[in-house]
Motif scaffolding. Structure first.
Motif, PDB file in Angstrom:
ATOM      1  N   ARG A  87       3.179  10.104  -9.861  1.00  8.96           N
ATOM      2  CA  ARG A  87       2.445  10.370 -11.107  1.00  8.96           C
ATOM      3  C   ARG A  87       1.823  11.761 -11.079  1.00  8.96           C
ATOM      4  O   ARG A  87       1.849  12.481 -12.078  1.00  8.96           O
ATOM      5  CB  ARG A  87       1.375   9.307 -11.342  1.00  8.96           C
ATOM      6  CG  ARG A  87       1.901   8.063 -12.004  1.00  8.96           C
ATOM      7  CD  ARG A  87       0.785   7.202 -12.569  1.00  8.96           C
ATOM      8  NE  ARG A  87      -0.222   6.860 -11.581  1.00  8.96           N
ATOM      9  CZ  ARG A  87      -0.140   5.832 -10.731  1.00  8.96           C
ATOM     10  NH1 ARG A  87       0.910   5.047 -10.748  1.00  8.96           N
ATOM     11  NH2 ARG A  87      -1.108   5.593  -9.879  1.00  8.96           N
ATOM     12  N   ARG A  88       1.268  12.152  -9.916  1.00  9.86           N
ATOM     13  CA  ARG A  88       0.668  13.493  -9.812  1.00  9.86           C
ATOM     14  C   ARG A  88       1.729  14.571  -9.976  1.00  9.86           C
ATOM     15  O   ARG A  88       1.507  15.573 -10.662  1.00  9.86           O
ATOM     16  CB  ARG A  88      -0.056  13.660  -8.475  1.00  9.86           C
ATOM     17  CG  ARG A  88      -1.380  12.913  -8.410  1.00  9.86           C
ATOM     18  CD  ARG A  88      -2.195  13.324  -7.191  1.00  9.86           C
ATOM     19  NE  ARG A  88      -1.503  13.081  -5.937  1.00  9.86           N
ATOM     20  CZ  ARG A  88      -1.484  11.930  -5.280  1.00  9.86           C
ATOM     21  NH1 ARG A  88      -2.117  10.883  -5.765  1.00  9.86           N
ATOM     22  NH2 ARG A  88      -0.829  11.808  -4.135  1.00  9.86           N
ATOM     23  N   ILE A  89       2.881  14.379  -9.380  1.00  8.08           N
ATOM     24  CA  ILE A  89       3.965  15.356  -9.510  1.00  8.08           C
ATOM     25  C   ILE A  89       4.411  15.444 -10.962  1.00  8.08           C
ATOM     26  O   ILE A  89       4.578  16.546 -11.513  1.00  8.08           O
ATOM     27  CB  ILE A  89       5.148  14.989  -8.585  1.00  8.08           C
ATOM     28  CG1 ILE A  89       4.738  15.199  -7.129  1.00  8.08           C
ATOM     29  CG2 ILE A  89       6.388  15.798  -8.942  1.00  8.08           C
ATOM     30  CD1 ILE A  89       5.705  14.594  -6.125  1.00  8.08           C
ATOM     31  N   MET A  90       4.616  14.306 -11.608  1.00  7.03           N
ATOM     32  CA  MET A  90       5.048  14.309 -13.007  1.00  7.03           C
ATOM     33  C   MET A  90       4.001  14.952 -13.909  1.00  7.03           C
ATOM     34  O   MET A  90       4.350  15.702 -14.824  1.00  7.03           O
ATOM     35  CB  MET A  90       5.361  12.885 -13.482  1.00  7.03           C
ATOM     36  CG  MET A  90       6.584  12.279 -12.821  1.00  7.03           C
ATOM     37  SD  MET A  90       8.075  13.288 -12.971  1.00  7.03           S
ATOM     38  CE  MET A  90       8.296  13.296 -14.733  1.00  7.03           C
ATOM     39  N   ARG A 139       3.728   5.750  -5.674  1.00  7.84           N
ATOM     40  CA  ARG A 139       3.670   5.822  -7.142  1.00  7.84           C
ATOM     41  C   ARG A 139       2.595   6.798  -7.591  1.00  7.84           C
ATOM     42  O   ARG A 139       2.788   7.556  -8.550  1.00  7.84           O
ATOM     43  CB  ARG A 139       3.412   4.442  -7.737  1.00  7.84           C
ATOM     44  CG  ARG A 139       4.669   3.642  -7.940  1.00  7.84           C
ATOM     45  CD  ARG A 139       4.507   2.529  -8.957  1.00  7.84           C
ATOM     46  NE  ARG A 139       3.293   1.755  -8.811  1.00  7.84           N
ATOM     47  CZ  ARG A 139       3.208   0.584  -8.170  1.00  7.84           C
ATOM     48  NH1 ARG A 139       4.270   0.053  -7.623  1.00  7.84           N
ATOM     49  NH2 ARG A 139       2.065  -0.052  -8.092  1.00  7.84           N
ATOM     50  N   ALA A 140       1.462   6.787  -6.906  1.00  9.60           N
ATOM     51  CA  ALA A 140       0.384   7.722  -7.256  1.00  9.60           C
ATOM     52  C   ALA A 140       0.842   9.162  -7.057  1.00  9.60           C
ATOM     53  O   ALA A 140       0.582  10.028  -7.896  1.00  9.60           O
ATOM     54  CB  ALA A 140      -0.867   7.430  -6.418  1.00  9.60           C
ATOM     55  N   LEU A 146       0.829  -1.205   0.000  1.00  5.03           N
ATOM     56  CA  LEU A 146       0.000   0.000   0.000  1.00  5.03           C
ATOM     57  C   LEU A 146       0.863   1.255   0.000  1.00  5.03           C
ATOM     58  O   LEU A 146       0.566   2.226  -0.712  1.00  5.03           O
ATOM     59  CB  LEU A 146      -0.942  -0.001   1.201  1.00  5.03           C
ATOM     60  CG  LEU A 146      -2.039  -1.069   1.181  1.00  5.03           C
ATOM     61  CD1 LEU A 146      -2.787  -1.087   2.503  1.00  5.03           C
ATOM     62  CD2 LEU A 146      -2.989  -0.848   0.014  1.00  5.03           C
ATOM     63  N   ARG A 147       1.945   1.261   0.786  1.00  9.82           N
ATOM     64  CA  ARG A 147       2.858   2.416   0.794  1.00  9.82           C
ATOM     65  C   ARG A 147       3.435   2.666  -0.592  1.00  9.82           C
ATOM     66  O   ARG A 147       3.502   3.805  -1.054  1.00  9.82           O
ATOM     67  CB  ARG A 147       3.999   2.179   1.788  1.00  9.82           C
ATOM     68  CG  ARG A 147       3.717   2.671   3.187  1.00  9.82           C
ATOM     69  CD  ARG A 147       4.986   2.668   4.043  1.00  9.82           C
ATOM     70  NE  ARG A 147       5.418   1.347   4.449  1.00  9.82           N
ATOM     71  CZ  ARG A 147       4.873   0.634   5.433  1.00  9.82           C
ATOM     72  NH1 ARG A 147       3.858   1.113   6.117  1.00  9.82           N
ATOM     73  NH2 ARG A 147       5.342  -0.552   5.736  1.00  9.82           N
TER      74      ARG A 147
END
Length: 65
Positions: free
Chosen positions: A46-49, A42-43, A36-37
């Protein structure tokens, strides 16, 4: 945060074993928590990218300086 109980009898034993080996964990609880961590991290990445690609961070200083 509310406590969630997972019935390990309903978890795919093979997937749990493979995940534990990959994550270097030794218990089902540690395996689930680490998985879960990593998914949450990763989520966030992805938001930062996506933000960088959209140019919302263009005001950041040049990393060369």
């Amino acid at each position: 945060m509310a406590r969630t109980v997972i019935d390990v009898d309903e978890v795919d034993d093979r997937l749990l074993r493979v995940a534990a080996e990959e994550l270097g964990t030794t218990t089902a609880e540690d395996t689930v928590n680490e998985a879960l961590r990593q998914v949450a991290a990763r989520a966030a990445q992805r938001r930062i990218m996506a933000g960088l690609e959209a140019g919302i961070h263009d005001e950041l200083p040049d990393p060369e300086f």
